[in-house]
Design a protein around this motif. Structure first.
Motif, PDB file in Angstrom:
ATOM      1  N   VAL A 198       1.086  -1.210  -0.232  1.00  0.00           N
ATOM      2  CA  VAL A 198       0.094  -0.102  -0.054  1.00  0.00           C
ATOM      3  C   VAL A 198       1.140   1.205   0.499  1.00  0.00           C
ATOM      4  N   PRO A 199       1.649   1.430   1.162  1.00  0.00           N
ATOM      5  CA  PRO A 199       2.181   2.448   0.832  1.00  0.00           C
ATOM      6  C   PRO A 199       2.914   3.262   0.033  1.00  0.00           C
ATOM      7  N   ILE A 200       3.761   3.033  -0.878  1.00  0.00           N
ATOM      8  CA  ILE A 200       4.859   2.669  -2.180  1.00  0.00           C
ATOM      9  C   ILE A 200       3.172   3.345  -3.392  1.00  0.00           C
ATOM     10  N   LEU A 201       2.142   2.163  -3.876  1.00  0.00           N
ATOM     11  CA  LEU A 201       1.283   2.180  -4.315  1.00  0.00           C
ATOM     12  C   LEU A 201       0.865   3.677  -4.087  1.00  0.00           C
ATOM     13  N   MET A 202       0.355   3.669  -2.944  1.00  0.00           N
ATOM     14  CA  MET A 202      -1.013   4.580  -2.592  1.00  0.00           C
ATOM     15  C   MET A 202       0.317   6.444  -2.711  1.00  0.00           C
ATOM     16  N   PHE A 203       1.238   6.537  -2.739  1.00  0.00           N
ATOM     17  CA  PHE A 203       2.346   7.602  -2.749  1.00  0.00           C
ATOM     18  C   PHE A 203       2.083   7.562  -4.558  1.00  0.00           C
TER      19      PHE A 203
ATOM     20  N   ILE B  44     -13.033  22.272  -8.641  1.00  0.00           N
ATOM     21  CA  ILE B  44     -11.812  21.223  -7.542  1.00  0.00           C
ATOM     22  C   ILE B  44     -12.709  20.777  -6.563  1.00  0.00           C
ATOM     23  N   SER B  45     -13.388  21.124  -6.285  1.00  0.00           N
ATOM     24  CA  SER B  45     -14.388  20.855  -5.122  1.00  0.00           C
ATOM     25  C   SER B  45     -15.297  19.754  -5.448  1.00  0.00           C
ATOM     26  N   SER B  46     -15.619  19.630  -6.911  1.00  0.00           N
ATOM     27  CA  SER B  46     -16.483  18.299  -7.045  1.00  0.00           C
ATOM     28  C   SER B  46     -16.053  17.455  -7.851  1.00  0.00           C
ATOM     29  N   ALA B  47     -14.618  17.773  -8.353  1.00  0.00           N
ATOM     30  CA  ALA B  47     -14.117  17.419  -9.088  1.00  0.00           C
ATOM     31  C   ALA B  47     -13.507  15.998  -7.829  1.00  0.00           C
ATOM     32  N   ALA B  48     -13.071  16.719  -6.255  1.00  0.00           N
ATOM     33  CA  ALA B  48     -12.098  15.479  -5.973  1.00  0.00           C
ATOM     34  C   ALA B  48     -13.738  14.720  -4.997  1.00  0.00           C
ATOM     35  N   ALA B  49     -14.919  15.328  -5.047  1.00  0.00           N
ATOM     36  CA  ALA B  49     -15.950  14.677  -4.168  1.00  0.00           C
ATOM     37  C   ALA B  49     -16.353  13.304  -5.203  1.00  0.00           C
ATOM     38  N   ILE B  50     -16.241  13.616  -6.261  1.00  0.00           N
ATOM     39  CA  ILE B  50     -16.256  12.016  -7.803  1.00  0.00           C
ATOM     40  C   ILE B  50     -15.184  11.587  -7.004  1.00  0.00           C
ATOM     41  N   MET B  51     -13.835  11.616  -7.188  1.00  0.00           N
ATOM     42  CA  MET B  51     -12.840  10.991  -7.019  1.00  0.00           C
ATOM     43  C   MET B  51     -12.972  10.487  -5.625  1.00  0.00           C
ATOM     44  N   VAL B  52     -13.227  11.285  -4.268  1.00  0.00           N
ATOM     45  CA  VAL B  52     -13.096  10.210  -3.306  1.00  0.00           C
ATOM     46  C   VAL B  52     -14.565   8.878  -3.592  1.00  0.00           C
ATOM     47  N   ALA B  53     -16.158   9.800  -4.303  1.00  0.00           N
ATOM     48  CA  ALA B  53     -17.082   8.262  -4.265  1.00  0.00           C
ATOM     49  C   ALA B  53     -16.299   7.617  -5.193  1.00  0.00           C
ATOM     50  N   VAL B  54     -15.502   7.602  -6.121  1.00  0.00           N
ATOM     51  CA  VAL B  54     -14.893   6.159  -6.425  1.00  0.00           C
ATOM     52  C   VAL B  54     -14.417   5.234  -6.094  1.00  0.00           C
ATOM     53  N   PHE B  55     -12.815   6.038  -5.097  1.00  0.00           N
ATOM     54  CA  PHE B  55     -12.040   5.531  -4.525  1.00  0.00           C
ATOM     55  C   PHE B  55     -12.737   4.743  -3.419  1.00  0.00           C
ATOM     56  N   LEU B  56     -13.663   5.971  -2.425  1.00  0.00           N
ATOM     57  CA  LEU B  56     -15.224   4.716  -1.200  1.00  0.00           C
ATOM     58  C   LEU B  56     -15.160   3.363  -2.244  1.00  0.00           C
TER      59      LEU B  56
ATOM     60  N   PHE C 291     -14.492   2.107  -4.304  1.00  0.00           N
ATOM     61  CA  PHE C 291     -13.610  -0.239  -3.967  1.00  0.00           C
ATOM     62  C   PHE C 291     -13.142  -0.042  -2.784  1.00  0.00           C
ATOM     63  N   ALA C 292     -13.149   0.512  -2.443  1.00  0.00           N
ATOM     64  CA  ALA C 292     -13.195   0.035   0.006  1.00  0.00           C
ATOM     65  C   ALA C 292     -14.190  -0.574   0.185  1.00  0.00           C
TER      66      ALA C 292
ATOM     67  N   LEU D 277      -5.990  -5.387   0.403  1.00  0.00           N
ATOM     68  CA  LEU D 277      -5.291  -4.101  -0.238  1.00  0.00           C
ATOM     69  C   LEU D 277      -6.104  -3.387  -0.898  1.00  0.00           C
ATOM     70  N   VAL D 278      -7.157  -3.470  -1.703  1.00  0.00           N
ATOM     71  CA  VAL D 278      -8.095  -2.920  -2.681  1.00  0.00           C
ATOM     72  C   VAL D 278      -8.800  -1.987  -1.479  1.00  0.00           C
ATOM     73  N   LYS D 279      -9.271  -2.368  -0.432  1.00  0.00           N
ATOM     74  CA  LYS D 279     -10.206  -1.751   0.795  1.00  0.00           C
ATOM     75  C   LYS D 279      -9.199  -0.567   1.360  1.00  0.00           C
ATOM     76  N   MET D 280      -8.050  -1.070   1.633  1.00  0.00           N
ATOM     77  CA  MET D 280      -7.251   0.255   2.351  1.00  0.00           C
ATOM     78  C   MET D 280      -6.319   1.367   0.848  1.00  0.00           C
ATOM     79  N   LEU D 281      -6.555   0.704   0.048  1.00  0.00           N
ATOM     80  CA  LEU D 281      -6.025   1.795  -1.199  1.00  0.00           C
ATOM     81  C   LEU D 281      -7.233   2.834  -1.439  1.00  0.00           C
ATOM     82  N   GLY D 282      -8.799   2.164  -1.309  1.00  0.00           N
ATOM     83  CA  GLY D 282      -9.904   2.587  -1.535  1.00  0.00           C
ATOM     84  C   GLY D 282      -9.892   4.027  -1.001  1.00  0.00           C
TER      85      GLY D 282
END
Length: 723
Positions: free
Chosen positions: A576-581, A624-636, A638-639, A645-650
């Motif tokens: 996770v750490p390297i992949l996340m970074f 930026i706020s709208s784009a970030a909200a979309i990105m957060v929704a996508v990542f959550l 996958f969580a 591993l995918v939970k942690m990344l998401g």
């Protein structure tokens, strides 16, 4: 670059059906090529340079049945009665017929004889196409053995490789993204456009990953990570372009002019933002593991695909939709974009003025919050996940718990000792076995087996602790340092996983240094400043560090982990750490480029350091706020997957993006830029001469200045030529 992008935007908007038709041809062609020449995912779990790999290679060469994949069949009588030997013999006989199995062990009975373990050895590694994820042959063999009255669970490498993604992560992410887009644009047409473009880019990117799999080994998890990142950035890039297009359309430009200007301005930001993501992904190749290189290549293909579709398909679709992208309540109304420090009395404008009026307290507050969130990361412990982290409903987790309860936690991760008979005296090997049997950290030591060619002698030892236990790692380190004579190698799944964790911890700083250095160079080229890249890198590291801290609290300390379906605390996965970074540093630079591009435009137009920050933040905070909200929704989304591993990344990437778009972009960046003033754009002449010139803005003229607007909103003719 701006002139080229401007012409690209105008051309695609002026001829939308040609562009759409061309993309349909590309998509169909790439999909057909992938179907004919593509490959399937193939993991490569070898770890070149790891100490444990040496012993594993020796096993594969001289004792293949000990160096191949393994599987475990755990049989338990639910009534607590002793197992019948006839049932166990029949089961072992059926398991011998499983494809590629070369050895089936004698059943190992528990102290009360109500549980038995049967270990299977395969003649090929777990990554072999016929073996990877092949749980069905084991289930068929158990079914044929007629032991239906017994509880059966499957563990080991082969069953552990059978986990599949449910696909709900993509569905949740897309659904929430659509809702956010509708709220952002106030138009269903405008909301659907970024999503359609992102999905088209993902289709091409997915085919590209399939083609890549025909050339190199691509991890089975890599397409999921590529989809997660590609979907997020694809929607973000399209959102940025559509937002700028609508803004230019409302300011009075024609559809074609608006598309050209949007691609020349926002599109330029997309290009540089995409480049920083690609640079970050190439850094994964420096981690030293083949699987990371595949992760980086697959994700880079997805990002490049969605970037290409955004730059060409968005203006074409904008040309088709025209004013239908403008919310009904705004159609026909004059539009006054934010051009001065005063700005509109909008929420973002008021927020920008508030932060810039008292920058120091705001900067200190944001900094303290990020540092506090990052603090738990100092105690992060990493280890590649084993079956103990799986959901309780998984057969691998059931097998792990059954083995731990009946035979001890260490039975889930025995240590294998490989002695080179040409270098080690048999008496020394036997003395080592005796010393290990007397070691209180070792539960039992198995018999020594010499390979048919007499080259190696092998035996196993069971530690008292499980694979993920920190004491097991200390035991491995201690044995290598003090107990093993020259010519004896320590290997096994637990040992190699420990080696991976140590290697990734060491290589982390190589990846960080490369990604940060190259990203800073790109920013310096784009914004002609040394202060902006240093500040951007520092703030990105802060947001990523805060995300590490949250992941550590949730997974390692169990804070709220039950909300993600976890029933126990686990170490943070070494992957996770390297992949996340690598992923997050590039994504954070996306928002930095989006914001700084607007600030830079205002700075070049007015020369007002503080006012340009207010104007730039006012004009970009909403997107930026709208784009970030979309990105957060996508990542959550996958969580919610079952794979840890995918939970942690998401979760980690959702937290990082949320913090980046709020504490960093809305507070820390404007506050520090206000404090620095004109120093933000300082660039020593000697660096300026040596640094390649890449225009970060189109000339302060026709493309950025608003067209003259009459009282009824009609526009006057403007030149179409852009500098």
């Amino acid at each position: 670059m701006s002139s080229m992008l401007y012409r690209l935007g105008r051309a695609t908007a002026a001829h939308p059906w040609r562009t759409v038709s061309a993309w349909l041809v590309v998509v169909v062609g790439v999909l057909a090529l992938a179907a004919s020449a593509g490959g399937t995912t193939q993991d490569d779990w070898d770890v070149p340079g790891a100490d444990g790999q040496v012993g594993l290679d020796a096993l594969r060469t001289h004792l293949p049945e000990s160096g191949g994949a393994s599987a475990l069949v755990a049989v338990h009588d639910p009534d607590g009665d002793a197992l019948a030997r006839a049932d166990l013999s029949r089961l072992a006989g059926e398991l011998e017929d499983v494809p590629h199995v070369v050895q089936v062990s004698l059943p190992r009975l528990s102290a009360d004889s109500d549980t038995a373990l049967v270990t299977l050895r395969y003649g090929v590694p777990v990554t072999h196409r016929d073996v990877m994820g092949a749980l069905a042959p084991l289930e068929d063999a158990v079914s044929a053995a007629g032991v239906d009255s017994l509880d059966v669970a499957y563990g080991g490498e082969v069953p552990g490789s059978a986990m599949e993604m449910s696909g709900r992560g993509e569905l949740i992410g897309v659904g929430v993204a659509l809702v956010i887009l509708v709220l952002t644009f106030g138009s269903v047409v405008a909301a659907g456009l970024p999503l359609a473009v992102a999905l088209a880019g993902l289709a091409v990117g997915g085919a590209g990953v399939t083609l890549l799999a025909g050339v190199i080994d691509v991890s089975s998890t890599a397409p999921t990570v590529a989809t997660m990142v590609g979907l997020g950035v694809g929607i973000d890039y399209a959102l940025l372009l559509v937002t700028r297009f609508v803004e230019e359309l409302r300011s009075g430009r024609s559809t074609v002019d608006a598309a050209g200007t949007a691609v020349a301005t926002a599109g330029r930001s997309v290009v540089f933002a995409g480049l920083t993501v690609l640079v970050s992904l190439t850094g994964l190749g420096l981690a030293g593991l083949p699987t990371y290189s595949a992760f980086g290549a697959a994700t880079a293909i997805a990002v490049a695909s969605v970037m290409a579709t955004a730059l060409t398909l968005v203006p074409a679709l904008c040309g088709l939709a025209g004013h239908r992208l403008v919310p009904r309540k705004h159609r026909g109304r004059p539009y006054e974009p934010v051009r001065a420090a005063g700005g509109h009395a909008t929420l973002t404008g008021r927020w920008a003025r508030r932060v810039c009026a008292r920058p120091l307290p705001w900067a200190v507050a944001a900094l303290v919050a990020l540092v506090a969130l990052a603090a738990p990361a100092l105690g992060m412990r990493t280890f590649p996940q084993d079956a103990s982290a799986d959901p309780a409903s998984f057969t691998t987790r059931q097998a792990y718990d059954l083995v731990a309860d009946e035979f001890g936690h260490g039975a889930n991760g025995p240590l294998t000792f490989v002695a080179d008979t040409g270098a080690v005296d048999p008496a020394d090997t036997e003395r080592l076995r005796t010393d290990l049997a007397d070691d209180p950290r070792i539960t039992s030591v198995g018999p020594a087996v010499t390979s048919p060619d007499g080259a190696i002698t092998v035996f196993d030892a069971q530690p008292t602790t499980g694979p993920q236990d920190e004491r097991t790692g200390d035991l491995i380190m201690s044995l290598r340092a003090d107990a093993l004579p020259d010519g004896v190698e320590l290997t096994g799944a637990t040992v190699i996983l420990t080696d991976i964790s140590d290697m990734l911890s060491e290589r982390m700083w190589v990846v960080v240094g490369f990604v940060v250095a190259v990203s800073m160079l790109l920013l310096a080229m784009m914004f002609r400043s040394v202060v902006v890249p240093i500040k951007a890198a520092t703030m990105n590291l802060l947001s990523i560090g805060a995300a590490y801290g949250v992941v550590t609290l949730v997974f390692q300390h169990g804070w709220g982990s039950s909300l993600l379906g976890m029933d126990r605390a686990v170490p943070v996965s070494s992957w996770v750490p390297i992949l996340m970074f690598a992923i997050l540093f590039g994504l954070s630079m996306d928002y930095e480029v989006f914001l700084l591009s607007r600030i830079r435009e205002a700075w070049l137009r007015t020369g007002d350091a503080r006012g340009s920050v207010v104007t730039g933040l006012s004009g970009s905070a909403r997107v930026i706020s709208s784009a970030a909200a979309i990105m957060v929704a996508v990542f959550l989304g996958f969580a919610t997957e079952d794979t840890v591993l995918v939970k942690m990344l998401g979760l980690g990437m959702a937290v990082a993006v949320a913090l980046d778009a709020t504490l960093v972009r809305l507070v820390l960046v404007p506050a520090t830029m206000t404090l620095l003033g004109r120093a933000n754009w300082w660039l020593p002449p000697w660096i300026d001469r040596r640094l390649p010139h890449v225009r970060a803005e189109i000339d302060a003229g026709a493309a950025l200045a608003p067209p003259p607007v009459s009282s009824d909103g009609a526009t006057e003719e403007r030149e179409e030529a852009r500098a």
